[in-house]
Design a protein around this motif. Structure first.
Motif, PDB file in Angstrom:
ATOM      1  N   ASN A 292       0.904  -1.274   0.031  1.00 49.96           N
ATOM      2  CA  ASN A 292       0.193  -0.090   0.092  1.00 49.96           C
ATOM      3  C   ASN A 292       0.837   1.162   0.158  1.00 49.96           C
ATOM      4  N   GLY A 293       1.884   1.331   0.700  1.00 50.03           N
ATOM      5  CA  GLY A 293       3.025   2.229   0.498  1.00 50.03           C
ATOM      6  C   GLY A 293       3.541   2.524  -0.854  1.00 50.03           C
ATOM      7  N   CYS A 294       3.773   1.496  -1.309  1.00 47.67           N
ATOM      8  CA  CYS A 294       4.366   1.636  -2.744  1.00 47.67           C
ATOM      9  C   CYS A 294       3.044   2.378  -3.808  1.00 47.67           C
ATOM     10  N   LEU A 295       1.879   1.678  -3.766  1.00 44.53           N
ATOM     11  CA  LEU A 295       0.993   2.413  -4.504  1.00 44.53           C
ATOM     12  C   LEU A 295       0.554   3.800  -4.061  1.00 44.53           C
ATOM     13  N   LEU A 296       0.793   4.228  -2.779  1.00 42.75           N
ATOM     14  CA  LEU A 296       0.906   5.611  -2.412  1.00 42.75           C
ATOM     15  C   LEU A 296       1.619   6.393  -3.000  1.00 42.75           C
ATOM     16  N   HIS A 297       2.809   6.053  -3.112  1.00 42.02           N
ATOM     17  CA  HIS A 297       3.875   7.007  -3.718  1.00 42.02           C
ATOM     18  C   HIS A 297       4.083   7.048  -5.280  1.00 42.02           C
ATOM     19  N   LEU A 298       3.671   5.774  -5.551  1.00 39.95           N
ATOM     20  CA  LEU A 298       4.141   5.423  -6.944  1.00 39.95           C
ATOM     21  C   LEU A 298       3.588   6.462  -8.190  1.00 39.95           C
ATOM     22  N   PRO A 299       2.631   6.857  -7.903  1.00 38.67           N
ATOM     23  CA  PRO A 299       2.152   7.881  -9.026  1.00 38.67           C
ATOM     24  C   PRO A 299       2.629   9.102  -8.877  1.00 38.67           C
ATOM     25  N   ARG A 300       3.074   9.774  -7.842  1.00 40.96           N
ATOM     26  CA  ARG A 300       3.874  11.052  -7.851  1.00 40.96           C
ATOM     27  C   ARG A 300       5.331  10.816  -8.356  1.00 40.96           C
ATOM     28  N   LEU A 301       5.897   9.536  -8.047  1.00 40.67           N
ATOM     29  CA  LEU A 301       7.174   9.304  -8.479  1.00 40.67           C
ATOM     30  C   LEU A 301       7.155   9.100  -9.895  1.00 40.67           C
ATOM     31  N   LEU A 302       6.128   8.481 -10.546  1.00 43.22           N
ATOM     32  CA  LEU A 302       6.104   8.413 -11.888  1.00 43.22           C
ATOM     33  C   LEU A 302       5.897   9.551 -12.807  1.00 43.22           C
ATOM     34  N   ASP A 303       5.271  10.582 -12.061  1.00 37.27           N
ATOM     35  CA  ASP A 303       4.976  11.939 -12.812  1.00 37.27           C
ATOM     36  C   ASP A 303       6.462  12.589 -13.202  1.00 37.27           C
ATOM     37  N   SER A 304       7.295  12.139 -12.121  1.00 35.23           N
ATOM     38  CA  SER A 304       8.774  12.869 -12.329  1.00 35.23           C
ATOM     39  C   SER A 304       9.768  11.954 -12.733  1.00 35.23           C
ATOM     40  N   PHE A 305       9.449  10.846 -13.550  1.00 37.14           N
ATOM     41  CA  PHE A 305      10.147   9.760 -13.968  1.00 37.14           C
ATOM     42  C   PHE A 305      10.420   9.803 -15.505  1.00 37.14           C
ATOM     43  N   GLY A 306      11.984   9.852 -15.879  1.00 34.62           N
ATOM     44  CA  GLY A 306      12.303  10.092 -17.144  1.00 34.62           C
ATOM     45  C   GLY A 306      12.767  11.402 -17.778  1.00 34.62           C
ATOM     46  N   ASN A 365       1.799   1.583 -18.647  1.00 32.64           N
ATOM     47  CA  ASN A 365       0.975   2.673 -19.280  1.00 32.64           C
ATOM     48  C   ASN A 365       1.911   3.923 -19.411  1.00 32.64           C
ATOM     49  N   LYS A 366       2.520   4.234 -18.147  1.00 28.74           N
ATOM     50  CA  LYS A 366       3.132   5.244 -18.098  1.00 28.74           C
ATOM     51  C   LYS A 366       4.714   5.306 -19.014  1.00 28.74           C
ATOM     52  N   ILE A 367       5.210   4.106 -18.990  1.00 27.72           N
ATOM     53  CA  ILE A 367       6.313   3.927 -19.881  1.00 27.72           C
ATOM     54  C   ILE A 367       6.025   4.074 -21.530  1.00 27.72           C
ATOM     55  N   ASP A 368       4.753   3.687 -21.629  1.00 25.74           N
ATOM     56  CA  ASP A 368       4.412   3.527 -23.142  1.00 25.74           C
ATOM     57  C   ASP A 368       4.091   5.132 -23.840  1.00 25.74           C
ATOM     58  N   LYS A 369       4.037   6.054 -22.881  1.00 28.21           N
ATOM     59  CA  LYS A 369       3.772   7.246 -23.379  1.00 28.21           C
ATOM     60  C   LYS A 369       5.038   7.994 -23.633  1.00 28.21           C
ATOM     61  N   ALA A 370       6.376   7.472 -23.152  1.00 26.67           N
ATOM     62  CA  ALA A 370       7.597   8.084 -23.633  1.00 26.67           C
ATOM     63  C   ALA A 370       8.254   7.727 -25.073  1.00 26.67           C
ATOM     64  N   HIS A 371       7.785   8.881 -26.112  1.00 25.99           N
ATOM     65  CA  HIS A 371       8.100   8.497 -27.490  1.00 25.99           C
ATOM     66  C   HIS A 371       9.570   9.156 -27.932  1.00 25.99           C
ATOM     67  N   GLU A 372       9.788  10.211 -27.034  1.00 25.62           N
ATOM     68  CA  GLU A 372      11.083  10.680 -27.184  1.00 25.62           C
ATOM     69  C   GLU A 372      12.232  10.463 -26.533  1.00 25.62           C
ATOM     70  N   SER A 373      11.891   9.632 -25.427  1.00 20.59           N
ATOM     71  CA  SER A 373      12.949   9.158 -24.716  1.00 20.59           C
ATOM     72  C   SER A 373      12.998   7.720 -24.305  1.00 20.59           C
ATOM     73  N   CYS A 374      14.200   7.195 -24.117  1.00 19.65           N
ATOM     74  CA  CYS A 374      14.221   5.482 -23.907  1.00 19.65           C
ATOM     75  C   CYS A 374      13.987   5.535 -22.238  1.00 19.65           C
ATOM     76  N   GLN A 375      12.854   4.832 -21.771  1.00 23.96           N
ATOM     77  CA  GLN A 375      12.792   4.447 -20.565  1.00 23.96           C
ATOM     78  C   GLN A 375      12.430   3.038 -20.405  1.00 23.96           C
ATOM     79  N   VAL A 376      13.140   2.512 -19.381  1.00 28.21           N
ATOM     80  CA  VAL A 376      12.968   1.050 -19.103  1.00 28.21           C
ATOM     81  C   VAL A 376      12.638   0.758 -17.972  1.00 28.21           C
ATOM     82  N   VAL A 377      11.777  -0.388 -17.806  1.00 25.94           N
ATOM     83  CA  VAL A 377      11.526  -0.861 -16.447  1.00 25.94           C
ATOM     84  C   VAL A 377      11.694  -2.567 -16.461  1.00 25.94           C
ATOM     85  N   PHE A 378      12.426  -2.847 -15.287  1.00 23.55           N
ATOM     86  CA  PHE A 378      12.613  -4.179 -15.130  1.00 23.55           C
ATOM     87  C   PHE A 378      11.724  -4.799 -14.021  1.00 23.55           C
TER      88      PHE A 378
END
Length: 1009
Positions: A292-306, A365-378
């Motif tokens: 639940n802690g991960c789900l709480l913070h991930l949206p904000r962190l993903l907004d500033s990712f990449g 879905n967030k990663i798929d929106k990055a058309h101009e930069s290379c973002q990788v998720v493992f």
């Protein structure tokens, strides 16, 4: 009296000597791998030096690689470069697309799903992993159709084509990839995270770190990300004027690392993450706090990712640089906790995997929106999970986790990277490309982010996970393909690994010469192929580069194999010294124990005559033969066979039946003169039947009471068992009035009732009814009662006390103390132990009467009685769900009374859960032998344990290079060493207390006079 004292002194000397020998052997065997203080450098000539000094490439070859843009070129940053800017010279003096090679990804996210097995990822994540794999198969099908169509066309097609001959408008390959991710044992989280960040192999001695925390002291990609200036790893571009107008500290603050999840990461890296949100991870019953802690913070962190947020926001009209996360780590823990609590197949696991599936779908879905930069998720699991939900060992279920890689559209086509398989060299190279060890992710992440590979890394780059560089940079060479980039990546990786192994061999511990020569030969083959490929004129010899890739990848796989053989440094001389000292301890005891047997034989000969004497002689011979066979099998053959160790529980049960069978047969077939002709047989049958019943019908030990698949967890069963236990306690009280007997009875009754309430509440589906308060009350009463018993015991032998009791009363006082230990053990083991404890008490009662019946006229000899009791206590260990393996530790014992992890109470609870039955068995045997004046039985008991542990030392010493040494042989040695320590420690304490009580008794007698 003099002979008894001499015997006690010899036993005490032997006991202390055996502990000294055990300590010497243990410290020599578990010397951990030496950490190297070196770090890989991000300097202008770092990569050149590796290729030149380690591989032997000449300057011409290296210049060619650098000219093609395969190696990073470090350019001095000064005011002339930035078009007349009057700002003073900035602190960072070099600009580079990457430390060693050009950076391939703008941002990387690591999503750790703890204990994510491969089948979980393949079959139970349909919205995220499953959906992306379906899309990948569709793209591959379209790619094949386009290839066939392209081959069938003859002219007239003016559409552009890429370097592998496929039209550029077809869907790219490799954006979603699923692999089996192989972990190295021990498969515990902290060791796996160390391997995933440093690239090193874990050591057996590091297991203790999983329960306390220890920072990483070796080079890692996490530390490199924190330390290496952003301008040197491809963050600052040559045309990025906003970056030039910033100081080094300002630019360092532009790219950050974020973490959320399991607090183990913060234990390992306490200061490296810029934005961190750790959550406690030890409570296996807590299924949701971390997730639940991960789900709480991930949206904000993903907004500033990449990097796509840099200078691209609508509100950022002045092109002011915006801070962003180039590395995001999220560690979900619920799957692992569900496995520990309920197992891998239940509704709780389904619900948890559905929650993870939804979270991963949002990330993709967030990663798929990055058309101009290379973002990788493992997305990967740090280890697997057995069918009972545990991990820690080296079985296939535990080491085979899942690795899912997903790439943004900005990474381009992964097809050229997937096309390099090592087939040009042979099957051994192809196998090296197919197998992905967890430490292989370390150099891969380093090259993705433009970092130097950590100095002590043993992993090999995975080419299939690297987006092709030639698509990202504009090269003038039209014929350039991906193979030269991959070959150079593997060459740098191989040079780094060889440099580390050579340095380790010369400074820490010399590595096997044969293995090093084999590695050097493979490395030279790869370097020769790379030189030949680079020497080609008029084009790029793709086959030559591919051959170099195959050789280097095979070298890296062999380097890992060598590392697995030598990750621990053995002190052979210290091991031999420890074994020799333990043998001396055996030799000290053996002659005196032999004399006790001869004394028993003489007593039997004096009391028996005629036919009875012949029968007893045959019985004695047969008992001796059986004991010798069991000692040979259990102490010699068993300790050298991993398959026997895996089946030790059933072997112990079989041995117990055989040892009891001989006296039973002789008691029934021959009419030996005795007041109770069937007493021995009936008592032995009680022992055998109790053990068999405990093994076959009682399951679920150490598991949460809310797990309803075990019949012993049902309320009527454990309530009935606790009621029987309470009746036994009442009978003990009524049999002998002891000091404060009623007080102890009330305390024990309250503890049992509290335990019953706790288990009942834990079975409730209401989350608020967790039973912690009742469990704490039961444990607290046991602890207070234990202290009270110690005081009663002291007053019973104190010459100044008015309440001095006889030996029989002292025995019951001691048994009252053991009742407290028993209730404590039951509390931390779970509802199933209530039934097991009743059967164990029946065995104790039978053994007590066996020793009493054979006190004067010995129908069953001391070695046989000692072996029976030793097998009984060992079987109680196995029958309550334990085994000589770390993945069978019942970690839920740490949370029977507390919702959060508390190191002291949790450690005590886990220790008592694991070794409580052995402690009870040793203590009860000691008390019984003392009352019946049969110290020889206790001495034989300790002698057998010392013999087993000594042979176990020899076996792990000889098999120290065996494939299964850390998974099977070493854990069994550790458990055997603990058994010996408990046995000898209490035996020594008993001898000290025996002589102290004897002196106090004399003083008391004189005081009365």
């Amino acid at each position: 009296m003099t002979s008894t004292k001499l015997f006690h002194r010899l036993v005490l000397f032997s006991t202390l000597l055996s502990l000294v020998g055990l300590y010497k052997f243990t410290t020599a065997f578990f010397l951990a791998k030496k950490s190297m203080p070196h770090t890989s450098k991000c300097e202008p000539d770092s990569a050149r030096n590796l290729l030149y000094d380690v591989l032997g490439l000449d300057s011409g070859n290296i210049d060619k690689i650098e000219r093609l843009g395969i190696l990073s070129k470090h350019v001095a940053m000064n005011n002339d470069q930035i078009g007349g800017n009057t700002r003073p010279k900035i602190e960072d003096d070099f600009l580079a697309p990457g430390c060693w090679m050009p950076r391939r990804a703008d941002a990387v996210a690591l999503i750790v799903v703890d204990a994510l097995r491969f089948d979980f990822a393949l079959e139970h994540l349909p919205k995220s992993v499953g959906a992306k794999l379906v899309e990948e198969r569709q793209r591959r099908s379209q790619r094949q159709q386009a290839s066939v169509k392209s081959d069938s066309m003859v002219g007239g097609n003016d559409k552009p084509r890429d370097s592998i001959g496929i039209q550029s408008d077809v869907p790219p390959l490799g954006q979603s990839q699923l692999y089996q991710f192989v972990a190295d044992p021990p498969t515990v989280t902290m060791q796996r995270l160390k391997g995933l960040t440093t690239g090193g192999l874990p050591t057996f001695a590091d297991i203790s770190g999983s329960f306390g925390g220890a920072t990483v002291d070796e080079d890692s990609w996490v530390q490199q990300l924190h330390d290496v200036p952003s301008s040197r790893r491809g963050i600052l571009k040559e045309n990025d004027s906003s970056g030039y107008n910033q100081t080094a500290n300002e630019r360092r603050g532009m790219v950050k690392m974020a973490f959320v999840g399991d607090d183990t990461w913060v234990d390992l890296f306490p200061t490296q993450f810029d934005d961190r949100h750790p959550f406690p991870s030890f409570n296996t019953r807590d299924l949701d706090t971390v997730d639940n802690g991960c789900l709480l913070h991930l949206p904000r962190l993903l907004d500033s990712f990449g990097r796509n947020v840099l200078g691209s926001n609508k509100d950022n009209e002045k092109n002011v640089a915006v801070p962003y996360f180039e590395m995001l780590v999220a560690h979900f823990l619920g799957v692992d906790h569900v496995g520990h609590t309920y197992g891998p197949h239940n509704v709780h696991m389904d619900a948890k995997l559905n929650q993870i599936d939804d979270a991963l779908s949002a990330i993709f879905n967030k990663i798929d929106k990055a058309h101009e930069s290379c973002q990788v998720v493992f997305v990967f699991g740090d280890h697997g999970m057995t069918e009972d939900g545990n991990h820690g060992g080296g079985t296939n279920e535990e080491i085979n986790a899942a690795l899912f890689a997903h790439y943004s559209p900005g990474c381009g086509d992964m097809g050229p990277s997937l096309d390099i398989t090592g087939s040009e060299v042979g099957e051994h190279s192809e196998e090296a490309f197919r197998s992905i060890n967890q430490i292989d992710l370390v150099p891969t992440i380093s090259l993705l982010l433009g970092l130097p590979i950590p100095y002590a890394n043993l992993g090999g780059v995975v080419p299939a996970l690297l987006p092709p560089v030639y698509q990202k940079f504009n090269h003038t060479e039209r014929q350039l393909v991906e193979a030269p980039f991959v070959a150079t990546s593997l060459a740098l990786n191989a040079a780094q690994v060889w440099n580390y192994l050579a340095t380790y061999s010369t400074t820490a511990n010399k590595l096997p010469e044969e293995g090093m020569l084999e590695l050097k030969a493979i490395l030279d083959q790869g370097t020769l192929a790379l030189k030949n490929a680079l020497s080609q004129h008029g084009g790029y010899d793709s086959i030559g580069f591919r051959e170099a890739c195959g050789h280097y990848k095979y070298f890296l796989s062999r380097a890992i194999a060598l590392g697995k053989q030598v990750w621990t440094r053995f002190d052979t001389f210290g091991m031999l010294m420890g074994i020799a000292i333990m043998f001396v301890a055996l030799l000290v005891q053996a002659p005196w124990l032999t004399l006790t047997v001869k004394h028993e034989n003489s007593l039997i000969s004096a009391k028996q005559s005629g036919q009875d004497s012949k029968v007893m002689g045959k019985k004695s011979t047969l008992e001796t033969m059986v004991l010798v066979m069991i000692l040979f099998f259990h102490c010699l053959l068993l300790t050298f066979s991993n398959s026997y160790i895996a089946s030790e529980q059933y072997i112990v049960m079989f041995m117990l039946s055989i040892v009891c069978l001989i006296p039973i047969i002789f008691s029934l077939l021959w009419d030996i003169q005795d007041d109770y002709p069937f007493s021995n047989a009936s008592l032995l049958l009680i022992i055998v039947i109790s053990s068999r019943t405990n093994e076959l019908f009682i399951t679920g030990h150490g598991l949460d009471p809310m797990i309803r698949k075990h019949w012993a967890h049902r309320c009527p069963v454990f309530m009935t068992s606790l009621c029987i236990l309470l009746v036994m306690r009442l009978l003990h009280f009524s049999k002998k009035r002891i000091q404060s007997g009623f007080v102890h009875l009330v305390m024990d009754t309250t503890a049992i009732v509290s335990l019953c309430i706790s288990w009942y509440e834990k079975r409730s589906i209401q989350v608020s009814r967790h039973g912690y308060l009742s469990s704490r009350l039961s444990l607290a009463i046991c602890f207070i009662g234990f202290c009270k018993c110690l005081l009663d015991r002291y007053y019973s032998i104190n010459p100044q006390s008015s309440s001095v009791k006889d030996a029989d009363s002292q025995m019951h006082t001691f048994n009252t103390l053991l009742i407290k230990v028993l209730i404590f053990t039951i509390t931390v083991t779970g509802p199933s132990s209530a039934s097991s404890s009743i059967l164990f008490i029946c065995q104790c009662w039978a053994m007590h009467h066996l020793i009493s019946l054979n006190k004067n006229v010995t129908k069953i000899r001391a070695p046989t009685l000692a072996m029976i009791w030793r097998l009984c206590t060992r079987h109680a260990f196995f029958a309550t769900g334990h085994a000589c393996s770390f993945n069978r530790l019942q970690f839920s014992a740490a949370f029977v009374a507390f919702e959060t992890f508390r190191f002291g109470p949790a450690g005590i609870s886990l220790f008592v859960n694991t070794f409580g039955w052995d402690i009870l068995g040793i203590c009860y045997l000691t008390n019984t032998c003392k009352v019946n004046k049969r110290q020889d039985i206790l001495s034989w008991f300790c002698f057998f344990q010392l013999l087993e542990t000594t042979i176990s030392c020899i076996s792990v010493g000889i098999l120290r290079r065996h494939l299964m040494v850390w998974a099977v042989f070493a854990p069994r040695f550790v458990f055997g060493a603990i058994f010996l320590f408990l046995c000898n420690s209490y035996h020594s304490f008993h001898l000290f207390s025996f002589h102290s009580e004897e002196r106090l008794y004399v003083q008391n007698h004189l005081h009365k006079k």
